[in-house]
Enzyme design. Structure first.
Site, PDB file in Angstrom:
ATOM      1  N   HIS A 115      41.142  71.483  22.001  1.00  0.00           N
ATOM      2  CA  HIS A 115      42.348  72.024  21.356  1.00  0.00           C
ATOM      3  C   HIS A 115      42.432  73.537  21.572  1.00  0.00           C
ATOM      4  O   HIS A 115      43.494  74.066  21.893  1.00  0.00           O
ATOM      5  CB  HIS A 115      42.315  71.781  19.838  1.00  0.00           C
ATOM      6  CG  HIS A 115      42.332  70.338  19.411  1.00  0.00           C
ATOM      7  ND1 HIS A 115      41.393  69.796  18.584  1.00  0.00           N
ATOM      8  CD2 HIS A 115      43.202  69.331  19.689  1.00  0.00           C
ATOM      9  CE1 HIS A 115      41.671  68.526  18.350  1.00  0.00           C
ATOM     10  NE2 HIS A 115      42.759  68.209  19.023  1.00  0.00           N
TER      11      HIS A 115
ATOM     12  N   LYS B 240      45.953  56.835   7.736  1.00  0.00           N
ATOM     13  CA  LYS B 240      44.772  57.231   8.511  1.00  0.00           C
ATOM     14  C   LYS B 240      43.661  57.699   7.592  1.00  0.00           C
ATOM     15  O   LYS B 240      43.913  58.345   6.578  1.00  0.00           O
ATOM     16  CB  LYS B 240      45.151  58.390   9.449  1.00  0.00           C
ATOM     17  CG  LYS B 240      45.164  58.022  10.925  1.00  0.00           C
ATOM     18  CD  LYS B 240      45.372  59.266  11.764  1.00  0.00           C
ATOM     19  CE  LYS B 240      45.316  59.001  13.232  1.00  0.00           C
ATOM     20  NZ  LYS B 240      45.643  60.182  14.032  1.00  0.00           N
TER      21      LYS B 240
ATOM     22  N   ARG C 260      44.789  64.673  28.807  1.00  0.00           N
ATOM     23  CA  ARG C 260      43.417  64.561  29.298  1.00  0.00           C
ATOM     24  C   ARG C 260      43.257  63.518  30.396  1.00  0.00           C
ATOM     25  O   ARG C 260      42.416  63.645  31.264  1.00  0.00           O
ATOM     26  CB  ARG C 260      42.472  64.152  28.156  1.00  0.00           C
ATOM     27  CG  ARG C 260      42.128  65.258  27.217  1.00  0.00           C
ATOM     28  CD  ARG C 260      41.496  64.726  25.970  1.00  0.00           C
ATOM     29  NE  ARG C 260      42.475  63.986  25.175  1.00  0.00           N
ATOM     30  CZ  ARG C 260      42.304  63.639  23.927  1.00  0.00           C
ATOM     31  NH1 ARG C 260      41.170  63.896  23.327  1.00  0.00           N
ATOM     32  NH2 ARG C 260      43.248  63.000  23.278  1.00  0.00           N
TER      33      ARG C 260
ATOM     34  N   SER D 168      38.262  64.650  19.295  1.00  0.00           N
ATOM     35  CA  SER D 168      37.811  64.709  17.898  1.00  0.00           C
ATOM     36  C   SER D 168      37.021  63.451  17.543  1.00  0.00           C
ATOM     37  O   SER D 168      36.066  63.511  16.771  1.00  0.00           O
ATOM     38  CB  SER D 168      39.007  64.845  16.951  1.00  0.00           C
ATOM     39  OG  SER D 168      39.671  66.056  17.163  1.00  0.00           O
TER      40      SER D 168
HETATM   41  P1  ADP Z   1      46.665  63.210  17.673  1.00  0.00           P
HETATM   42  O1  ADP Z   1      46.131  62.333  16.578  1.00  0.00           O
HETATM   43  O2  ADP Z   1      48.093  63.617  17.496  1.00  0.00           O
HETATM   44  O3  ADP Z   1      46.351  62.768  19.082  1.00  0.00           O
HETATM   45  P2  ADP Z   1      44.611  65.199  18.107  1.00  0.00           P
HETATM   46  O4  ADP Z   1      44.124  66.215  17.131  1.00  0.00           O
HETATM   47  O5  ADP Z   1      43.633  64.176  18.566  1.00  0.00           O
HETATM   48  O6  ADP Z   1      45.871  64.573  17.422  1.00  0.00           O
HETATM   49  O7  ADP Z   1      45.206  65.925  19.402  1.00  0.00           O
HETATM   50  C1  ADP Z   1      46.231  66.876  19.332  1.00  0.00           C
HETATM   51  C2  ADP Z   1      46.632  67.288  20.744  1.00  0.00           C
HETATM   52  O8  ADP Z   1      45.532  67.904  21.404  1.00  0.00           O
HETATM   53  C3  ADP Z   1      47.051  66.126  21.648  1.00  0.00           C
HETATM   54  O9  ADP Z   1      48.107  66.541  22.481  1.00  0.00           O
HETATM   55  C4  ADP Z   1      45.825  65.889  22.487  1.00  0.00           C
HETATM   56  O10 ADP Z   1      46.142  65.297  23.739  1.00  0.00           O
HETATM   57  C5  ADP Z   1      45.336  67.295  22.657  1.00  0.00           C
HETATM   58  N1  ADP Z   1      43.912  67.337  22.998  1.00  0.00           N
HETATM   59  C6  ADP Z   1      42.867  66.881  22.277  1.00  0.00           C
HETATM   60  N2  ADP Z   1      41.699  67.073  22.937  1.00  0.00           N
HETATM   61  C7  ADP Z   1      42.021  67.676  24.106  1.00  0.00           C
HETATM   62  C8  ADP Z   1      41.258  68.123  25.247  1.00  0.00           C
HETATM   63  N3  ADP Z   1      39.951  67.977  25.306  1.00  0.00           N
HETATM   64  N4  ADP Z   1      41.946  68.688  26.275  1.00  0.00           N
HETATM   65  C9  ADP Z   1      43.291  68.800  26.219  1.00  0.00           C
HETATM   66  N5  ADP Z   1      44.059  68.405  25.195  1.00  0.00           N
HETATM   67  C10 ADP Z   1      43.444  67.843  24.145  1.00  0.00           C
END
Ligand code: ADP
Length: 151
Positions: free
Chosen positions: A17, A41, A90, A127
């Site tokens: 992030h 969730k 990703r 995450s």
């Molecule tokens: P959600 O539950 O909406 O997917 P996340 O917190 O998992 O929420 O992710 C928020 C954003 O961050 C999403 O667009 C996700 O693709 C992006 N993201 C998460 N990890 C990475 C990473 N390692 N590289 C690039 N983008 C990421």
């Protein structure tokens, strides 16, 4: 003013992030990191903890604010008068999922989604993997910003 929202669960915020946010900073005048609240969730970290991790990580960055919201992301964008949604990609699974959401959002509003491709050195971080490592007693310090480990 170009303003974007970066929506997500951030349970917890990871270096993936952080990479996307830092690379988006030159593109926008303001980025609102928006923690979505989904009653169905189950989260590992409380909303307050997730908010604090992000606030601490970007405490020296005036272009970033952190907010929480429930309901549709496009409704929250309209409420804040924001025209762009920022998301990270990703892998092909992210692409398929994000494509459907971005196209739906375009159908329902004129809010544009801007995608940044993950960096090679953080593309494997999610995450959910961080939560798994943590639950099993592993060391997450190479996967998350210091604000998460200094809790
Ligand atoms: P959600 O539950 O909406 O997917 P996340 O917190 O998992 O929420 O992710 C928020 C954003 O961050 C999403 O667009 C996700 O693709 C992006 N993201 C998460 N990890 C990475 C990473 N390692 N590289 C690039 N983008 C990421």
């Amino acid at each position: 003013m170009k303003r974007a929202i970066f929506p997500g669960s951030f349970d917890p915020i990871t270096l993936g992030h952080v990479d996307i946010i830092n690379r988006a900073l030159p593109l926008f005048d303001e980025i609102v990191i928006a923690i979505g609240i989904n009653a169905e969730k189950k989260y590992l970290f409380t909303l307050e903890e997730r908010t604090n991790f992000i606030r601490k990580t970007f405490s020296n960055e005036p272009k970033i604010t952190v907010k929480t919201y429930s309901g549709l992301t496009i409704d929250f964008c309209k409420k804040l008068d924001i025209n762009f949604i920022l998301r990270g990609l990703r892998n092909p699974a992210d692409f398929e999922f994000e494509k459907a959401i971005a196209q739906t959002n375009r159908k329902l509003s004129n809010i544009e989604t801007v995608f940044l491709l993950t960096s090679a050195d953080t593309s494997y971080i999610s995450s959910s993997i961080v939560r798994d490592v943590l639950k099993n007693g592993g060391d997450i310090s190479s996967l998350v910003p210091n604000s998460v480990t200094s809790k």
